[in-house]
Motif scaffolding. Structure first.
Motif, PDB file in Angstrom:
ATOM      1  N   UNK A 273      -6.643   1.291  -5.075  1.00  0.00           N
ATOM      2  CA  UNK A 273      -7.725   0.318  -4.940  1.00  0.00           C
ATOM      3  C   UNK A 273      -7.230  -1.104  -5.012  1.00  0.00           C
ATOM      4  N   UNK A 274      -8.166  -2.029  -5.298  1.00  0.00           N
ATOM      5  CA  UNK A 274      -7.822  -3.447  -5.361  1.00  0.00           C
ATOM      6  C   UNK A 274      -7.096  -3.767  -6.672  1.00  0.00           C
ATOM      7  N   UNK A 275      -6.433  -4.934  -6.654  1.00  0.00           N
ATOM      8  CA  UNK A 275      -5.649  -5.363  -7.815  1.00  0.00           C
ATOM      9  C   UNK A 275      -6.556  -5.749  -8.972  1.00  0.00           C
ATOM     10  N   UNK A 276      -6.262  -5.230 -10.167  1.00  0.00           N
ATOM     11  CA  UNK A 276      -6.980  -5.627 -11.366  1.00  0.00           C
ATOM     12  C   UNK A 276      -6.150  -6.620 -12.166  1.00  0.00           C
ATOM     13  N   UNK A 277      -6.756  -7.097 -13.245  1.00  0.00           N
ATOM     14  CA  UNK A 277      -6.029  -8.068 -14.067  1.00  0.00           C
ATOM     15  C   UNK A 277      -6.274  -7.799 -15.536  1.00  0.00           C
ATOM     16  N   UNK A 278      -5.214  -7.570 -16.268  1.00  0.00           N
ATOM     17  CA  UNK A 278      -5.313  -7.446 -17.719  1.00  0.00           C
ATOM     18  C   UNK A 278      -4.136  -8.093 -18.398  1.00  0.00           C
ATOM     19  N   UNK A 394      -2.070   0.088 -18.549  1.00  0.00           N
ATOM     20  CA  UNK A 394      -2.729  -1.187 -18.269  1.00  0.00           C
ATOM     21  C   UNK A 394      -3.674  -1.005 -17.086  1.00  0.00           C
ATOM     22  N   UNK A 395      -4.712  -1.835 -17.042  1.00  0.00           N
ATOM     23  CA  UNK A 395      -5.683  -1.778 -15.955  1.00  0.00           C
ATOM     24  C   UNK A 395      -5.189  -2.605 -14.774  1.00  0.00           C
ATOM     25  N   UNK A 396      -4.032  -2.232 -14.257  1.00  0.00           N
ATOM     26  CA  UNK A 396      -3.393  -2.951 -13.150  1.00  0.00           C
ATOM     27  C   UNK A 396      -2.927  -1.929 -12.127  1.00  0.00           C
ATOM     28  N   UNK A 397      -3.095  -2.257 -10.837  1.00  0.00           N
ATOM     29  CA  UNK A 397      -2.638  -1.361  -9.793  1.00  0.00           C
ATOM     30  C   UNK A 397      -1.136  -1.467  -9.637  1.00  0.00           C
ATOM     31  N   UNK A 398      -0.470  -0.338  -9.575  1.00  0.00           N
ATOM     32  CA  UNK A 398       0.986  -0.304  -9.486  1.00  0.00           C
ATOM     33  C   UNK A 398       1.418  -0.403  -8.027  1.00  0.00           C
TER      34      UNK A 398
END
Length: 415
Positions: A273-278, A394-398
């Motif tokens: 999905x789309x890029x998240x940020x944490x 982490x809530x980040x897309x790899x």
């Protein structure tokens, strides 16, 4: 001793008298010119503080002449030239008797100023006299200024010797020629390109500069290198060793393991999905890393036909078999939360409180599990955060999920 002290006391007293005379003389010269009774005379005060005691009598005569001139009526005064007043000696330097040096009297402008002979030392006509030749001296000077180590000095001297013997030659004449040669050589390979990475942080947009080169183009450079062409392995292998009873499979190189063997079978593409940020560092790292994948994603699906150095056409598919790094780097590549999270291992899901128990085995992490948890987070941050926290993610897309037939958790290896 008494005589010297008396002369110094006289000099101080005489200096005060001199200042009074000069002030009086200045005032008199402003109202009228000076004229002597026997004709025109010129008054010059020359070295009032000389060591000769007779100068006091001369000074008395000057005072008398000045007094007479001041009483002369203005009607008989003739124009006189300007009066030159010599500056007194204000500093005295006394040397030790054994030095044989006479006392030194100096004006204010002269005191503490080195003589001209001391300002410019004589030129050294042979600064290299400690060396066998001027060339040895100049080479030593350059080597020291550049901070060359032993290996660099030996290589440079060897090159100079081969040039002198006519075995080789150099066409470079200056530093500009060297830069041009390096730039021309670098142009034959994939260059580094600057990228601006913009990431939101604390309600503002922060820009980070990243220099990278496209990994696919770099890989093609390697395939064109004749020194490396013979070392490429194009077919996956399984290697066995006989243990006395039968052959036992073992791993020695990346192409002898099961990952490359298994990906010969087509699999479904991973969803992302789309890029998240944490976490700022994770976002910057993965957004920067994707820059080297700019032209790679299309070849992940279709492959790339390429004529290699050995003139054989190959159908190339990019894949990641090994991600080498220390623990902190592995946390960044696998996007786990670090050593204090509930599951601090980037490869498996061992709980933090059971790290020391080596008798147990735990579930291996997979990219699909991390992707599924991120999908839950996008639908419900509360529910998704609890799930991610339990997995230590982490809530980040790899960005490594883009590479088909690869799993970052499976590829991780200590450097």
């Amino acid at each position: 001793m008494h005589n010297a002290e008396g002369q110094e006391a006289f000099a101080l007293e005489f200096k005060r008298d001199q200042r009074s005379v000069l002030a009086h003389h200045k005032k008199t010269r402003q109202t009228a010119a000076l004229e002597a009774t026997a004709g025109t005379s010129r008054i010059v005060v020359d070295d009032l503080l000389a060591a000769n005691p007779e100068s006091q009598a001369d000074m008395g005569q000057v005072l008398s002449d000045t007094s007479m001139a001041s009483n002369t009526g203005p009607e008989n005064v003739q124009p006189q030239p300007a009066v030159h007043i010599a500056q007194p000696h204000e500093f005295k330097t006394k040397f030790h008797p054994r030095s044989g040096c006479e006392p030194l009297l100096q004006a204010f402008e002269e005191f503490g100023v080195a003589s001209e002979t001391l300002k410019e030392p004589p030129a050294d006509e042979a600064p290299w006299h400690l060396f066998r030749s001027w060339g040895n001296f100049e080479f030593s000077e350059i080597a020291l200024e550049a901070g060359l180590n032993q290996g660099q000095v030996d290589k440079l001297l060897s090159l100079i010797m081969r040039i002198a013997q006519g075995d080789t030659h150099i066409t470079l004449k200056n530093e500009a020629n060297l830069h041009m040669a390096l730039d021309n050589a670098a142009a034959e390979l994939t260059p580094f390109t600057k990228h601006d990475i913009t990431v939101p942080y604390k309600k503002e947009q922060r820009v980070f500069e990243v220099y990278a080169r496209l990994i696919w183009d770099w890989a093609l450079d390697l395939l064109d290198n004749p020194l490396l062409a013979l070392h490429f392995v194009w077919d996956t292998q399984r290697v066995y060793k006989h243990n006395g009873t039968n052959f036992e499979w073992f791993f020695s190189e990346p192409w002898t393991a099961d990952c490359w063997w298994d990906i010969q079978i087509e699999e479904e593409a991973s969803k992302h999905g789309k890029l998240g940020f944490i976490n700022l560092k994770c976002v910057v790292w993965h957004k920067s890393f994707i820059k080297i994948f700019l032209n790679l994603e299309q070849y992940l699906r279709t492959g790339y036909s390429y004529m290699c150095y050995n003139k054989i056409m190959h159908w190339l598919f990019p894949v990641i078999l090994i991600l080498s790094g220390d623990y902190k780097e592995q946390c960044m590549m696998s996007l786990i939360r670090g050593v204090q999270c509930k599951c601090p291992c980037p490869v498996c899901l061992v709980p933090l409180n059971e790290l020391s128990d080596l008798s147990k085995t735990f579930t291996i992490r997979t990219a699909k599990d991390a992707q599924d948890a991120l999908v839950v987070y996008r639908h419900s941050k509360t529910q998704g955060e609890e799930l991610l926290k339990s997995l230590g993610l982490c809530a980040v897309e790899n960005v490594l999920w883009l590479v088909k037939h690869s799993d970052p958790h499976d590829a991780l290896s200590l450097d």
